[in-house]
Scaffold this active site. Structure first.
Site, mmCIF file in Angstrom:
data_model
loop_
_atom_site.group_PDB
_atom_site.id
_atom_site.type_symbol
_atom_site.label_atom_id
_atom_site.label_comp_id
_atom_site.label_asym_id
_atom_site.label_seq_id
_atom_site.Cartn_x
_atom_site.Cartn_y
_atom_site.Cartn_z
ATOM 1 N N GLY A 177 2.550 10.690 -2.116
ATOM 2 C CA GLY A 177 4.009 10.670 -2.014
ATOM 3 C C GLY A 177 4.625 9.291 -1.926
ATOM 4 N N GLU A 178 5.946 9.248 -2.110
ATOM 5 C CA GLU A 178 6.714 8.009 -1.981
ATOM 6 C C GLU A 178 7.483 8.090 -0.655
ATOM 7 O OE1 GLU A 178 7.215 4.912 -3.238
ATOM 8 O OE2 GLU A 178 8.630 4.885 -1.580
ATOM 9 N N CYS A 203 -1.945 6.984 -11.478
ATOM 10 C CA CYS A 203 -2.153 7.594 -10.157
ATOM 11 C C CYS A 203 -2.384 9.095 -10.293
ATOM 12 C CB CYS A 203 -0.928 7.338 -9.281
ATOM 13 S SG CYS A 203 -1.074 8.085 -7.644
ATOM 14 N N CYS A 244 -7.715 4.907 -3.062
ATOM 15 C CA CYS A 244 -6.305 4.811 -3.474
ATOM 16 C C CYS A 244 -6.080 5.522 -4.792
ATOM 17 C CB CYS A 244 -5.896 3.363 -3.711
ATOM 18 S SG CYS A 244 -6.218 2.286 -2.363
ATOM 19 N N CYS A 261 3.810 7.470 -11.735
ATOM 20 C CA CYS A 261 3.099 6.228 -12.072
ATOM 21 C C CYS A 261 1.895 6.615 -12.933
ATOM 22 C CB CYS A 261 2.647 5.499 -10.808
ATOM 23 S SG CYS A 261 4.047 5.002 -9.781
ATOM 24 N N SER A 295 4.259 -1.809 -4.329
ATOM 25 C CA SER A 295 3.408 -1.548 -5.486
ATOM 26 C C SER A 295 4.023 -2.168 -6.732
ATOM 27 C CB SER A 295 3.253 -0.035 -5.671
ATOM 28 O OG SER A 295 2.597 0.511 -4.554
ATOM 29 N N LEU A 296 3.718 -3.430 -6.948
ATOM 30 C CA LEU A 296 4.328 -4.127 -8.087
ATOM 31 C C LEU A 296 3.574 -3.807 -9.383
ATOM 32 C CD1 LEU A 296 6.677 -6.067 -8.703
ATOM 33 C CD2 LEU A 296 5.043 -7.943 -8.532
ATOM 34 N N HIS A 297 2.305 -4.153 -9.426
ATOM 35 C CA HIS A 297 1.379 -3.757 -10.499
ATOM 36 C C HIS A 297 1.638 -4.372 -11.876
ATOM 37 C CE1 HIS A 297 -0.146 -1.108 -7.524
ATOM 38 N NE2 HIS A 297 0.709 -0.125 -7.696
ATOM 39 N N CYS A 329 -4.842 6.620 6.629
ATOM 40 C CA CYS A 329 -3.946 6.609 5.466
ATOM 41 C C CYS A 329 -3.300 7.989 5.392
ATOM 42 C CB CYS A 329 -4.777 6.314 4.216
ATOM 43 S SG CYS A 329 -3.817 6.400 2.699
ATOM 44 N N ASN A 344 -9.089 2.815 -9.210
ATOM 45 C CA ASN A 344 -10.022 3.902 -8.912
ATOM 46 C C ASN A 344 -9.862 4.978 -9.976
ATOM 47 O OD1 ASN A 344 -11.110 2.920 -6.378
ATOM 48 N ND2 ASN A 344 -9.043 3.224 -5.594
ATOM 49 N N SER A 393 3.937 1.821 2.270
ATOM 50 C CA SER A 393 3.754 1.393 0.883
ATOM 51 C C SER A 393 4.796 2.074 0.004
ATOM 52 C CB SER A 393 2.344 1.767 0.407
ATOM 53 O OG SER A 393 2.138 1.315 -0.913
HETATM 54 N N1 SAH Z 1 4.181 5.838 -3.432
HETATM 55 C C1 SAH Z 1 3.732 4.742 -2.636
HETATM 56 C C2 SAH Z 1 2.494 5.006 -1.787
HETATM 57 C C3 SAH Z 1 1.317 5.749 -2.385
HETATM 58 S S1 SAH Z 1 0.088 4.990 -3.339
HETATM 59 C C4 SAH Z 1 3.535 3.541 -3.528
HETATM 60 O O1 SAH Z 1 3.698 3.646 -4.733
HETATM 61 O O2 SAH Z 1 3.264 2.455 -3.011
HETATM 62 C C5 SAH Z 1 -0.702 3.714 -2.504
HETATM 63 C C6 SAH Z 1 -1.189 2.626 -3.452
HETATM 64 O O3 SAH Z 1 -2.280 3.047 -4.311
HETATM 65 C C7 SAH Z 1 -0.078 2.188 -4.395
HETATM 66 O O4 SAH Z 1 -0.068 0.795 -4.511
HETATM 67 C C8 SAH Z 1 -0.511 2.835 -5.684
HETATM 68 O O5 SAH Z 1 0.098 2.236 -6.774
HETATM 69 C C9 SAH Z 1 -2.000 2.663 -5.648
HETATM 70 N N2 SAH Z 1 -2.721 3.487 -6.596
HETATM 71 C C10 SAH Z 1 -2.297 4.636 -7.175
HETATM 72 N N3 SAH Z 1 -3.252 5.097 -8.022
HETATM 73 C C11 SAH Z 1 -4.278 4.252 -7.956
HETATM 74 C C12 SAH Z 1 -5.566 4.235 -8.576
HETATM 75 N N4 SAH Z 1 -5.968 5.203 -9.377
HETATM 76 N N5 SAH Z 1 -6.380 3.204 -8.267
HETATM 77 C C13 SAH Z 1 -5.994 2.242 -7.406
HETATM 78 N N6 SAH Z 1 -4.802 2.224 -6.786
HETATM 79 C C14 SAH Z 1 -3.959 3.211 -7.060
#
Ligand code: SAH
Length: 365
Positions: free
Chosen positions: A170-171, A129, A344, A126, A224-226, A115, A301, A202
């Site tokens: 990062g994005e 995160c 993550c 976000c 990353s829809l969420h 990763c 997490n 991602s």
């Molecule tokens: N910026 C990118 C890639 C980085 S994060 C993105 O947003 O996809 C990778 C994944 O972990 C994303 O789906 C992100 O939303 C998720 N993520 C971020 N914080 C998290 C947390 N505390 N617990 C679980 N997943 C998390």
């Protein structure tokens, strides 16, 4: 979104690590060498992990002398290594005097996933995160991105990394050119030779960049829809205010392509009492009907001060069943490496402007 030029070191040497096939060919031709030399260089640098030009014996002495004088192979430096009880390994890598990023290796029975990070920090904010809390400092260069794979291969041996996910800090789509150059090397048979299905980018959903990616690459995508509606997603993934869900799903559909050539997985973090009810699941089913994709539920997490809790196991199970009954292949991500903060959303590294960002957050209330 344009990339900065490869940073040269203090004496102005070009770091060859970050040059993809085209760039390396151009480099060779400019110096009067055959384009084929770029194949040999990629084999030495990436396949065999050699950083010493003297050992590249199939290159002429004069070319080697030029390389020594004007170039270098400079990977990021490991400043800390942590091994989790479940075998996950996290490296903290120094990218320059003030910045550090994190890279995580996740061994499984039949594969090893690396990763990797694409930026120092993240600008996207976000809400759940921990990388977001660090603020953003800068894009990683292509050398610093592919350098994470180079270092992992050096530490673990060839063949240990079978999959790469751009899911670290990062994005990736906001560092487009450098990420695409690094992906080029990942897929290159003379470099790492990974299949496009084993490289996953991602993204939080930078819609215009998604279309640009579709034009140059066929790597798998994780989105990353969420959240299943804009009101909620606006608060969890603020970039949604710019690119709302219907635009994002349309872009996913375009990315998959008419012939279904590319794979898209929807990521959905399970936040207790926030986005995890059966009603949310049913709403998600309707959203996903626009673009057929798999769903990966990610147990949240925790990190200090996050303000969120992970949904219960039963809640996740019920959510998953609703999606599966509607016909979506749904998996729940196994949390790995959380004892070393390698799971993550737990990657933080070290970001230069951390204090500024913390102050900004504090004054924002
Ligand atoms: N910026 C990118 C890639 C980085 S994060 C993105 O947003 O996809 C990778 C994944 O972990 C994303 O789906 C992100 O939303 C998720 N993520 C971020 N914080 C998290 C947390 N505390 N617990 C679980 N997943 C998390």
């Amino acid at each position: 979104m344009n990339s900065a030029p490869e940073p040269a070191d203090s004496v102005g040497k070009i770091n060859l690590l970050g040059l993809d096939r085209k760039a390396l060919e151009a480099f060779c031709v400019e110096r009067g060498e055959k384009p084929f030399r770029a194949v040999q260089l990629r084999q030495w640098i990436h396949q065999r992990g050699i950083g010493d030009f003297e050992l590249m014996t199939n290159l002429s002495k004069s070319f080697r002398a030029q390389l020594i004088e004007h170039t270098e192979i400079r990977p990021p430096e490991i400043v800390r290594e942590q091994l989790s009880t479940d075998g996950v390994c996290k490296w903290v890598l120094q990218t320059d005097a003030q910045n550090r990023v994190e890279t995580v290796y996740i061994p499984e029975e039949n594969r090893g996933t690396l990763c990797i990070s694409s930026q120092v920090g993240c600008a996207l904010e976000c809400s759940f995160c921990s990388t977001a809390r660090q603020g953003f400092n800068r894009n990683l260069s292509a050398a610093e991105i592919i350098g994470q794979l180079w270092v992992a291969q050096r530490e673990l041996g060839a063949g240990a990394v079978t999959n790469v996910v751009l899911m670290g800090m990062g994005e990736p789509l906001l560092n487009f050119n450098n990420v695409v150059a690094a992906i080029d090397l990942m897929l290159d048979d003379y470099a790492y030779g990974l299949s496009k299905r084993r490289v996953t980018l991602s993204t939080s959903g930078v819609v215009p960049a998604l279309d640009r990616l579709a034009a140059v690459s066929e790597v798998s995508l994780a989105v990353s829809l969420h959240a299943p509606n804009d009101e909620l997603r606006n608060t969890l993934v603020p970039i949604n205010q710019k690119y709302p869900i219907h635009e994002l799903m349309a872009a996913c559909k375009r990315y998959i392509g008419r012939d279904g050539r590319r794979k898209v997985t929807i990521e959905y973090v399970m936040l207790d009492g926030v986005n995890d009810t059966p009603a949310h699941a049913r709403q998600l089913v309707r959203v996903l009907s626009q673009a057929p994709s798999k769903v990966n539920l990610i147990p949240f997490n925790p990190f200090p001060g996050s303000g969120y809790r992970c949904s219960s196991r039963e809640t996740i199970q019920r959510f998953s069943e609703i999606l599966q009954t509607a016909g979506f292949i749904t998996t729940t991500r196994k949390t790995r490496g959380d004892d070393i903060d390698a799971a993550c959303g737990q990657l933080v590294g070290q970001v230069k402007d951390r204090t500024r960002r913390t102050l900004r957050l504090a004054t924002a209330g």
